[in-house]
Structures are given as structure tokens and as C-alpha cells.
Design an enzyme around this catalytic site. Structure first.
Site, PDB file in Angstrom:
ATOM      1  N   LYS A  79       0.848  -1.194   0.000  1.00  0.00           N
ATOM      2  CA  LYS A  79       0.000   0.000   0.000  1.00  0.00           C
ATOM      3  C   LYS A  79       0.885   1.245   0.000  1.00  0.00           C
ATOM      4  O   LYS A  79       1.898   1.285   0.705  1.00  0.00           O
ATOM      5  CB  LYS A  79      -0.894  -0.024   1.239  1.00  0.00           C
ATOM      6  CG  LYS A  79      -1.946   1.074   1.296  1.00  0.00           C
ATOM      7  CD  LYS A  79      -2.786   0.916   2.569  1.00  0.00           C
ATOM      8  CE  LYS A  79      -3.906   1.940   2.653  1.00  0.00           C
ATOM      9  NZ  LYS A  79      -4.723   1.784   3.875  1.00  0.00           N
ATOM     10  N   SER A 154      -9.678   1.861   3.038  1.00  0.00           N
ATOM     11  CA  SER A 154      -8.819   2.586   2.139  1.00  0.00           C
ATOM     12  C   SER A 154      -7.815   1.701   1.400  1.00  0.00           C
ATOM     13  O   SER A 154      -7.257   2.133   0.383  1.00  0.00           O
ATOM     14  CB  SER A 154      -8.047   3.658   2.908  1.00  0.00           C
ATOM     15  OG  SER A 154      -7.144   3.054   3.814  1.00  0.00           O
ATOM     16  N   SER A 178      -9.809  -0.320   7.264  1.00  0.00           N
ATOM     17  CA  SER A 178      -9.217  -0.170   5.935  1.00  0.00           C
ATOM     18  C   SER A 178      -8.523  -1.401   5.368  1.00  0.00           C
ATOM     19  O   SER A 178      -8.143  -1.396   4.195  1.00  0.00           O
ATOM     20  CB  SER A 178      -8.221   0.991   5.925  1.00  0.00           C
ATOM     21  OG  SER A 178      -8.909   2.212   5.841  1.00  0.00           O
TER      22      SER A 178
END
Lengths: 488, 97
Positions: A79, A154, A178
Site C-alpha cells: 500500500k 482505504s 481499511s
């Protein structure tokens, strides 16, 4: 089976046998990314040269008979709010659009030490603020199961690339759901470890009392393997727990007996999609059929958790994001009038709407005259929520429920209504407020063919138990084996 | 507890947060932040008298170490991402006329 469909364990096995080289596996994934990622947009940046060079290094060391790490030659994704010392770390924000981290996150160092190959950086909601990956400053990610729907967020990029077999696994971060919510939306497994279990050194801060890094993978054994590698004490993160880390793979296939699973009636009230309620109930029936005792528990403060979360998370964000001032790194507006104007204009043009909204909310609840009514009040209710969980864990080993109130929603559906989007986090924020470990595992599909997730939560630092309980479900079901049909 | 905030209050908060907002943004944020604050106001139903606040989910305490010189970023590395530099320094617009 096709090469990209393999799990980490299967790929590692093939590589160890010498049937396959890491270069072949890595090149195969890059070809697949080239073909499928334009439609999905899970990746923000590919590290093709570095990845292939690493794959070659591993292949060479293997051919010499050297001892290799547990992820030797396995291609993974990271990420883009986790620092890697080459390429960019943008947090999907224009304010960090050209930021090149001068150091490497602890988890990246750990993956490198395990001889993993890193394919690139995945998309996210800007600074991890969102539940759909629509808040990215660099374009949305689409759900591989249905390109008209969101992948969650997210860590939407990380979940989407694992679901589409564009990486064997990925790392994400979880501040209010997330990792778990996008894992549920994309039908992959995602773990938020206990607060303090994994060092956050090199994770760009959002909500410092909530943030935790965790893995997203295709199977529970792969999650366990990744946790083995990234967990543990690191003195560079003062919130990192100085506790022994077990081997999460050792007893993974051993069913937990006796097993008491708590279910709160509050989880099944208004707002929960009927098909999700049904899928979660079926999962509970399944555990019961394995001999688990299903215990009714009460979580009366459940409905307040989201309000507490949005005060705490935004207050911490407003403080953490004060560092983006256009001085030492990041975007600076052209020709500011003066020194102070540089702050105002750089932040106005560098941050996206949701980030501004959260900074404003946090600034407000921390400001003189409102601090006691909002921030301090939230911290006190946080204590009460913690006590609810402590009480529940006197009766049960594990708490089960849905991950999300709805299946993946359409792109654009909630973007103009922030409060409605915040409600997506209603089942996931508790684990962050309490610091507890929680996992999302696939437990069904809606009538429209969209994924549904089951959430399990256990006591602090009991990931071994949590993974074993999740594994019991995975071993007897095939939801995790179903794959989205990608158009080429 | 004030239930709603208006564009003027949003402007004041934006000053504290060091973010310029357009007139449109002021209007939009006033509405959205009011909705969120109305939702958050449900916390006032709960009696929290005598409850200790939780700032961290798990019991942690300060971590101390010896004040020894260790490895740190070089000047070059520290300045590498700066929008403007001047010699060994970060450069900003003039602070004093």
C-alpha cells in the site's frame, strides 16, 4: 492451476522444487498487470526493474543452494502509505505526489529479509481516509468482481490486486476498517493485528492510536505466514509491543475446541443488508455444526462507536497532517504571497476534499470551547466500549459479525454524502478503538454476485487463536476459491 | 452543544487548520460538518461521569533510551524532498520584511 492463481505457499513450493523461477513468476504477474490493471487501477506505481533484479538475485542464490527466506521469490504488493526507499510514496495525495522516502518501513525491511519480491505500490484513499478508494488523488480503483462497484477502502488497491491475482498478497493499513472492509468487498482475507503487534515505523501516520499494518492474502495460511514475518517488537516504533511472537503457522490447522463464539444482537439491527445478515448467520450455523457454542452477548455501546471513531480519528489526523506545510517535503504552491500564505495555499491545493473535511472536523473538536464536549467525551466513551469488550471476552473466545453493512456499492454512489460513507465503517471501527485483532474472511456472495465478509475478533495479542478459528471456516468452505471473471 | 456550524465558523476553523477554502467549499463544508456533528451529538446521551478517558487502546508507557548519537539522515537526504533549498538549508519566503 494457472501460475497467478497459486497461493504463496503453493508458489513457494514450486519455486523450491525448481519447477519454476522467481523471474518467470514475476514476469508473468507483470504481464497480467499490464493486461488487467488498466481497467482495475489497483497499482499507483510498478517497480518492474527492482522486482526483476530481486527475482534474479533470488534465483541465483537458489541455484547455488543457499538458504533462502520464507518468501523467497514471491511477488507482493505494498500500500502506498508505507515507505519504500526507491520509487515514490504518495499516500495517493497530490501533496506527496513526488515524495521519495529516504528510508524503508520496518515491514518492508522484514519482507526484504524474507527474500520477497515487491511488485509496486497500491492505490488507496488519500492518506487512508475513506472506505471506497474513490478519494485517491490519482484516480479510483475498481472492484474486480464488478468494475462498476468500489473495491472498498482505504486499502482498496491492495485488496483488488490480490483478488484479481495481480499479486500473491499485499500489505495494507487499518485505522477504522481499511484492511477488513476492502478484503470483504473483494473476497480475500484481511487481518488487522493487535495494536502494537506490527511496527508502524515507516507507515505514514493518520490516526496514531488506531493505525495498524496488516496483510491481505488469498488464504489464512498465507496471512499467518505474512504475520510471522512482519510481527514483532521494533524499538523505532514506541507503540510496538515488546512481546514474544509465536509461529502462527504451527498449529493453524488444529481446530479450536471448545470454542465459544459471541454474537451481539446489536449487529443485526436496522441498516444491515438482508443477504449479509443471512450469510453471517449461516457462517455461525456452520461453526455450531463443528461443535462451537454460539453465545448471545450484548454490545449496547455498539451504536456509539462510529461517533467516537470519527472524533478520535479526525482529531489525530488534524494533528498528524499539520506536518504538510510545504517546507521540508511535499507540495508547495507556486509564488505564495508570504511565509504564512505558503501554508494556506499549499494545503488548499495539495489536499483533496475528504482530507480537508477530516482535518477541519478534527481541528474543530480539539479547539477551545469544544474539546471537553467532543474530544474528551469521545475518549471516555472509548473507555466504556473497551469495557464492553472486556466483559464479552469473559464469556466467549471470539466475537463474530458482519464486516460491512452493505455489499460493495456503485462508484460515485456515496461520494457526495460523507456521513453515509462513514457508516460503511460501522462494524469495523470497534477493533481499532479497542486495539483488538480482527479478521475478514469470505463467507458468501449476494444475489448480484458481490462478495460478503465475516468478521471475527479475539482478545489482544491472540492472533494465533483468531487465525485458527478463521481457518476452521476456510477449510470447510470454498468461498475463498471463487475468482472474479476478468475481461481482457 | 451547538448543533450546526455556519460558513463563518468554517472559515475560522480553516484558519486554525491553515487551509484556504473557496466560498463554495465554505458552504459545502458547513452543511457536511453540521450533518456529521449532529450524528456525533448522540454521544451526549451517555453518562460518562467519573469515566477515565482512553487515549491509547492498550496500556503503554513512555519508552526511554540513552541519549546517544546514532545514525541519522545525511543533510543531502534530508533536503532531497524539499521544494526549495538554499545551500544546506530549507528555503522559505521571507519571514521579515
Amino acid at each position: 492451476m494457472e501460475l497467478h492463481r497459486l497461493t504463496i505457499q503453493q508458489l513457494a513450493g514450486e519455486l523450491a522444487k525448481g519447477q519454476l523461477s522467481s523471474r518467470q513468476a514475476t514476469e508473468h504477474l507483470f504481464q497480467r498487470i499490464e493486461r488487467h490493471d488498466p481497467a482495475i487501477h489497483g497499482y499507483l506505481e510498478l517497480h518492474q526493474d527492482a522486482a526483476l533484479a530481486q527475482a534474479d538475485r533470488i534465483d541465483k542464490r537458489r541455484s547455488k543452494g543457499e538458504t533462502l527466506g520464507p518468501l523467497a521469490g514471491v511477488p507482493l504488493a505494498i500500500k502506498d502509505n508505507i515507505c519504500i526507499s526507491h520509487g515514490r510514496t504518495t499516500c495517493a495525495s497530490k501533496i506527496l505526489g513526488n515524495f521519495q522516502a529516504p528510508y524503508e518501513a520496518h515491514v518492508v525491511q522484514a519482507l526484504n529479509a524474507a527474500d520477497a519480491v515487491i511488485l509496486g505500490k497500491t492505490n488507496l484513499d488519500e492518506f487512508a481516509m475513506g472506505a471506497s478508494t474513490e478519494n485517491s488523488g490519482f484516480g479510483v480503483t475498481r472492484n474486480p468482481w464488478n468494475l462498476q462497484t468500489v473495491p472498498g477502502g482505504s486499502s482498496g488497491g491492495s485488496a483488488a490486486v490480490v483478488a484479481a491475482d495481480l499479486a500473491y498478497a499485499a500489505l495494507g493499513s487499518d485505522t477504522g476498517g481499511s484492511i477488513r472492509q476492502p478484503a470483504a468487498f473483494c473476497s480475500v482475507v484481511g487481518l488487522k493485528p493487535t495494536y502494537g503487534r506490527v511496527s508502524r515505523y515507516g507507515l505514514v501516520a493518520f490516526g496514531s492510536s488506531l493505525d495498524q499494518i496488516g496483510p491481505i492474502a488469498k488464504t489464512i495460511p498465507d496471512l499467518a505466514l505474512l504475520l510471522n514475518i512482519i510481527a514483532g517488537h521494533d524499538r523505532r516504533d514506541s507503540t510496538s509491543a515488546d512481546l514474544e511472537v509465536g509461529d502462527y503457522l504451527a498449529n493453524l490447522d488444529k481446530p479450536v475446541k471448545p470454542l465459544r463464539i459471541g454474537v451481539a444482537g446489536e449487529y443485526f439491527q436496522e441498516g444491515l443488508d438482508k443477504e449479509i445478515a443471512q450469510a453471517v448467520r449461516q457462517a455461525l450455523d456452520f461453526y455450531a455444526s463443528l461443535g462451537a457454542e454460539i453465545v448471545d452477548i450484548s454490545m449496547p455501546l455498539n451504536k456509539y462507536a462510529l461517533a467516537v471513531y470519527y472524533i478520535v480519528a479526525t482529531a489525530e489526523a488534524s494533528s498528524n497532517l499539520a506536518r504538510y506545510d510545504g517546507v521540508r517535503y511535499g507540495y508547495r504552491d507556486k509564488d505564495p504571497k508570504d511565509y504564512i500564505d505558503m501554508y494556506y495555499t499549499s494545503r488548499a491545493h495539495g489536499f483533496g476534499a475528504e482530507v480537508k473535511r477530516r482535518i477541519m472536523l478534527g481541528t474543530y473538536t480539539l479547539s477551545a470551547g469544544y474539546y471537553d464536549a467532543y474530544y474528551l467525551k469521545a475518549l471516555k466513551v472509548r473507555t466504556l466500549i473497551r469495557q464492553d469488550f472486556d466483559k464479552a471476552f469473559e464469556q466467549v473466545d471470539c466475537i463474530a459479525g458482519p464486516v460491512t453493512p452493505t455489499p460493495p456499492f456503485r462508484l460515485g454512489e456515496k461520494i457526495d454524502d460523507p456521513l453515509t460513507l462513514y457508516l460503511s465503517d460501522v462494524y469495523t471501527v470497534m477493533a481499532n478503538l479497542t486495539g483488538l485483532p480482527a479478521i475478514s474472511i469470505p463467507c458468501g456472495f449476494s444475489s448480484a454476485g458481490l462478495p460478503i465478509g465475516l468478521q471475527l475478533t479475539t482478545k489482544a495479542f491472540s492472533e494465533e487463536l483468531l487465525l485458527r478459528i478463521a481457518r476452521m471456516f476456510e477449510q470447510a468452505t470454498d468461498y475463498h476459491l471463487q475468482k472474479p471473471k476478468l475481461q481482457s | 452543544m451547538p448543533a450546526k456550524i455556519d460558513p463563518d465558523q468554517v472559515r475560522r476553523i480553516a484558519r486554525l487548520a491553515r487551509i484556504n477554502l473557496t466560498t463554495d467549499e465554505l458552504e459545502q463544508f458547513a452543511g457536511q460538518l453540521s450533518d456529521i456533528l449532529n450524528y456525533i451529538d448522540q454521544l451526549s446521551e451517555l453518562n460518562t461521569e467519573g469515566v477515565e478517558p482512553t487515549t491509547h487502546p492498550l496500556k503503554i508507557s513512555n519508552v526511554f533510551r540513552q541519549d546517544q548519537i546514532g545514525q541519522s539522515l545525511s543533510n543531502e537526504q534530508a533536503l532531497a524532498n524539499a521544494p526549495r533549498t538554499h545551500g544546506d538549508f530549507f528555503a522559505v519566503p521571507k519571514v521579515l520584511e
